[in-house]
Design a protein around this motif. Structure first.
Motif, PDB file in Angstrom:
ATOM      1  N   ALA A  75       0.654  -1.057   0.135  1.00  0.00           N
ATOM      2  CA  ALA A  75      -0.129  -0.025  -0.037  1.00  0.00           C
ATOM      3  C   ALA A  75       1.025   1.234  -0.143  1.00  0.00           C
ATOM      4  N   THR A  76       0.548   1.907  -1.084  1.00  0.00           N
ATOM      5  CA  THR A  76       1.556   3.399  -1.248  1.00  0.00           C
ATOM      6  C   THR A  76       0.799   4.378  -1.554  1.00  0.00           C
ATOM      7  N   SER A  77       1.398   5.728  -0.943  1.00  0.00           N
ATOM      8  CA  SER A  77       0.901   7.046  -1.419  1.00  0.00           C
ATOM      9  C   SER A  77       2.244   7.450  -2.237  1.00  0.00           C
ATOM     10  N   LEU A  78       1.789   8.677  -3.013  1.00  0.00           N
ATOM     11  CA  LEU A  78       2.811   9.331  -3.691  1.00  0.00           C
ATOM     12  C   LEU A  78       3.211  10.752  -3.133  1.00  0.00           C
ATOM     13  N   ARG A  79       2.109  11.373  -2.472  1.00  0.00           N
ATOM     14  CA  ARG A  79       2.160  12.841  -2.366  1.00  0.00           C
ATOM     15  C   ARG A  79       3.067  13.082  -1.193  1.00  0.00           C
ATOM     16  N   ALA A  80       3.266  12.081  -0.189  1.00  0.00           N
ATOM     17  CA  ALA A  80       3.872  12.493   1.164  1.00  0.00           C
ATOM     18  C   ALA A  80       5.304  11.843   1.136  1.00  0.00           C
ATOM     19  N   ARG A  81       5.901  11.298  -0.007  1.00  0.00           N
ATOM     20  CA  ARG A  81       7.080  10.574  -0.028  1.00  0.00           C
ATOM     21  C   ARG A  81       8.236  11.797   0.094  1.00  0.00           C
ATOM     22  N   PRO A  82       9.164  11.276   0.480  1.00  0.00           N
ATOM     23  CA  PRO A  82      10.466  12.366   0.580  1.00  0.00           C
ATOM     24  C   PRO A  82      10.896  12.826  -0.837  1.00  0.00           C
ATOM     25  N   LEU A  83      11.470  13.981  -0.971  1.00  0.00           N
ATOM     26  CA  LEU A  83      11.857  14.578  -2.213  1.00  0.00           C
ATOM     27  C   LEU A  83      12.810  13.390  -2.994  1.00  0.00           C
ATOM     28  N   GLU A  84      13.587  12.791  -2.157  1.00  0.00           N
ATOM     29  CA  GLU A  84      14.359  11.853  -2.922  1.00  0.00           C
ATOM     30  C   GLU A  84      13.760  10.837  -3.589  1.00  0.00           C
ATOM     31  N   GLU A  85      12.661  10.420  -3.052  1.00  0.00           N
ATOM     32  CA  GLU A  85      11.871   9.200  -3.481  1.00  0.00           C
ATOM     33  C   GLU A  85      11.218   9.521  -5.017  1.00  0.00           C
ATOM     34  N   LYS A  86      10.629  10.914  -4.701  1.00  0.00           N
ATOM     35  CA  LYS A  86       9.719  11.105  -5.775  1.00  0.00           C
ATOM     36  C   LYS A  86      10.755  11.450  -6.741  1.00  0.00           C
ATOM     37  N   ALA A  87      11.881  12.131  -6.554  1.00  0.00           N
ATOM     38  CA  ALA A  87      12.763  12.209  -7.765  1.00  0.00           C
ATOM     39  C   ALA A  87      13.159  10.853  -8.402  1.00  0.00           C
ATOM     40  N   ALA A  88      13.372   9.954  -7.858  1.00  0.00           N
ATOM     41  CA  ALA A  88      13.791   8.668  -8.030  1.00  0.00           C
ATOM     42  C   ALA A  88      12.745   8.106  -9.183  1.00  0.00           C
ATOM     43  N   ILE A  89      11.506   8.277  -8.535  1.00  0.00           N
ATOM     44  CA  ILE A  89      10.146   7.757  -9.495  1.00  0.00           C
ATOM     45  C   ILE A  89      10.226   8.593 -10.792  1.00  0.00           C
ATOM     46  N   VAL A  90      10.402   9.934 -10.552  1.00  0.00           N
ATOM     47  CA  VAL A  90      10.503  10.743 -11.781  1.00  0.00           C
ATOM     48  C   VAL A  90      11.319  10.352 -12.681  1.00  0.00           C
ATOM     49  N   ALA A  91      12.735  10.234 -12.428  1.00  0.00           N
ATOM     50  CA  ALA A  91      13.821   9.575 -13.288  1.00  0.00           C
ATOM     51  C   ALA A  91      13.423   8.458 -13.916  1.00  0.00           C
ATOM     52  N   ALA A  92      12.768   7.677 -13.286  1.00  0.00           N
ATOM     53  CA  ALA A  92      12.647   6.301 -13.870  1.00  0.00           C
ATOM     54  C   ALA A  92      11.556   6.578 -14.976  1.00  0.00           C
ATOM     55  N   VAL A  93      10.342   7.397 -14.529  1.00  0.00           N
ATOM     56  CA  VAL A  93       9.599   7.262 -15.559  1.00  0.00           C
ATOM     57  C   VAL A  93      10.091   8.025 -16.804  1.00  0.00           C
ATOM     58  N   ARG A  94      10.914   9.141 -16.589  1.00  0.00           N
ATOM     59  CA  ARG A  94      11.704   9.577 -17.864  1.00  0.00           C
ATOM     60  C   ARG A  94      12.470   8.476 -18.578  1.00  0.00           C
ATOM     61  N   GLU A  95      13.173   7.591 -17.902  1.00  0.00           N
ATOM     62  CA  GLU A  95      13.924   6.791 -18.572  1.00  0.00           C
ATOM     63  C   GLU A  95      12.906   5.826 -19.223  1.00  0.00           C
ATOM     64  N   HIS A  96      12.058   5.114 -18.743  1.00  0.00           N
ATOM     65  CA  HIS A  96      11.434   4.089 -19.097  1.00  0.00           C
ATOM     66  C   HIS A  96       9.968   4.223 -19.816  1.00  0.00           C
ATOM     67  N   VAL A  97       9.276   5.268 -19.237  1.00  0.00           N
ATOM     68  CA  VAL A  97       7.819   5.663 -20.024  1.00  0.00           C
ATOM     69  C   VAL A  97       7.828   6.672 -21.144  1.00  0.00           C
ATOM     70  N   TRP A  98       8.687   7.747 -20.963  1.00  0.00           N
ATOM     71  CA  TRP A  98       8.757   8.788 -21.884  1.00  0.00           C
ATOM     72  C   TRP A  98       9.079   8.167 -23.364  1.00  0.00           C
ATOM     73  N   PRO A  99      10.109   7.400 -23.574  1.00  0.00           N
ATOM     74  CA  PRO A  99      10.207   6.727 -24.967  1.00  0.00           C
ATOM     75  C   PRO A  99       9.000   6.097 -25.667  1.00  0.00           C
ATOM     76  N   LEU A 100       7.968   5.601 -24.698  1.00  0.00           N
ATOM     77  CA  LEU A 100       6.900   4.910 -25.240  1.00  0.00           C
ATOM     78  C   LEU A 100       5.803   6.011 -25.965  1.00  0.00           C
ATOM     79  N   PHE A 101       6.141   7.111 -25.549  1.00  0.00           N
ATOM     80  CA  PHE A 101       5.242   8.342 -26.319  1.00  0.00           C
ATOM     81  C   PHE A 101       5.716   8.281 -27.897  1.00  0.00           C
ATOM     82  N   ALA A 102       7.066   8.555 -27.875  1.00  0.00           N
ATOM     83  CA  ALA A 102       7.518   8.500 -29.211  1.00  0.00           C
ATOM     84  C   ALA A 102       7.220   7.536 -29.984  1.00  0.00           C
ATOM     85  N   GLY A 103       6.969   6.057 -29.536  1.00  0.00           N
ATOM     86  CA  GLY A 103       6.631   5.236 -30.536  1.00  0.00           C
ATOM     87  C   GLY A 103       5.111   5.045 -30.659  1.00  0.00           C
ATOM     88  N   GLY A 104       4.283   5.797 -29.900  1.00  0.00           N
ATOM     89  CA  GLY A 104       2.861   5.812 -29.985  1.00  0.00           C
ATOM     90  C   GLY A 104       2.143   4.852 -29.226  1.00  0.00           C
TER      91      GLY A 104
END
Length: 326
Positions: A261-290
């Protein structure tokens, strides 16, 4: 600037478009001139008085936004005034300007315009962190998504299909299920008419779902465990069906299953930054491919945020409701 303020906890009418002081970026922060934000269930809970912002966060609602960098604070590199961005927020998105920790900024993904990018940060970070970073969904496995037509649900379908998983969804109307199918959902379950446990078992030859993404909480807890496969993982991200439920430990042990069970809003800044970095690496390229796209139900002026809340509370929407500053 103007922002949506909450005069006192209550209904949508508690949301007031009001003139407030401009925020100022501090160390490691940037100031974003907001183009759009999006309505999330957490915003509704905050308006009702049930979900206060974490310490130090803006008192205004809004957990994501898109816009342009207006000012760069001390200690920030990699971003410049004028950059078009979207951002994960702890609050403050329902405003003309918002301060964002630099680690929670994302560039616009390829093929997504500035307004529609506001529909992405909260849902993509929630889905990626829970379904992939915590529950480790793998190709060939089955994901069950409750609320498949929601903002979270529509993103979960697309990301799961992009990695080669099978997707089952629950929703309450034929129209919503049809939209889920258009996004790639394989198993369509009308929770008003069908038992999702039986339907998932039937669709998987009796095995069950390897991963379940649940927004209901207590109401579905026992049946979710029943619907899990051996070595299954239940990821709880909401409490729309209540806070307290009974967990059958014996059933969980028999399946060697796990509940997170997790929430996102109250996570420490470093945890949010790690999630955002993972999204940029793994998810953002999927938009380019449609393979992935934002799903937006409607747009409305941010000053009419009360109407946006009514739409989401009535659950008549599919995907996200955007609030536009101008």
């Amino acid at each position: 600037m103007h922002a949506i303020t909450i005069s006192e906890p209550g209904g949508p009418e508690a949301l007031v478009w009001f003139e407030v002081p401009d925020p100022q970026p501090g160390e490691g922060e940037v100031l974003v001139e907001v183009t759009a934000s999006a309505v999330n269930r957490a915003d509704i809970m905050q308006r009702q008085g049930f979900y206060d912002p974490p310490p130090g966060a803006s008192a205004f609602p809004g957990l994501e936004c898109s816009g342009r960098v207006a000012e760069v604070g001390p200690g920030v590199s990699g971003w410049a005034v004028g950059d078009e961005v979207c951002a994960l927020l702890a609050g403050g998105g329902y405003a003309e300007k918002v301060v964002v920790p630099a680690g929670q900024l994302l560039p616009l993904p390829e093929g997504v315009d500035l307004k529609r990018a506001a529909a992405l940060p909260e849902v993509v970070c929630t889905v990626w962190s829970n379904v992939f970073m915590v529950a480790h969904l793998r190709p060939g496995e089955t994901l069950l998504v409750h609320g498949g037509s929601s903002g979270i649900g529509t993103m979960a379908i697309q990301l799961a299909k992009a990695v080669g998983a099978k997707v089952a969804v629950t929703a309450g109307t034929k129209e919503k299920l049809e939209r889920c199918a258009e996004l790639g959902a394989d198993v369509l379950i009308n929770y008003r008419e069908q038992d999702f446990v039986a339907e998932v078992k039937d669709a998987t030859g009796g095995a069950g779902a390897d991963v379940i993404l649940d927004n209901m909480g207590a109401k579905y807890l026992d049946r979710n465990v029943q619907a899990l496969a051996v070595n299954g993982r239940l990821a709880i991200i909401g409490m729309q069906g209540g806070r307290k439920g009974e967990l059958n430990i014996g059933a969980l042990l028999a399946k060697r299953a796990a509940v997170s069970a997790t929430s996102l809003r109250a996570r420490p800044l470093e945890e949010k930054a790690a999630i955002v970095a993972a999204v940029r690496e793994h998810v953002w390229p999927l938009f380019a491919g449609g393979h992935v796209r934002p799903v937006v139900d409607r747009e409305m002026p941010m000053s009419e945020a009360a109407e946006g809340h009514r739409v989401v509370e009535e659950s008549g929407h599919i995907g996200k409701v955007l609030l536009i500053t101008s």
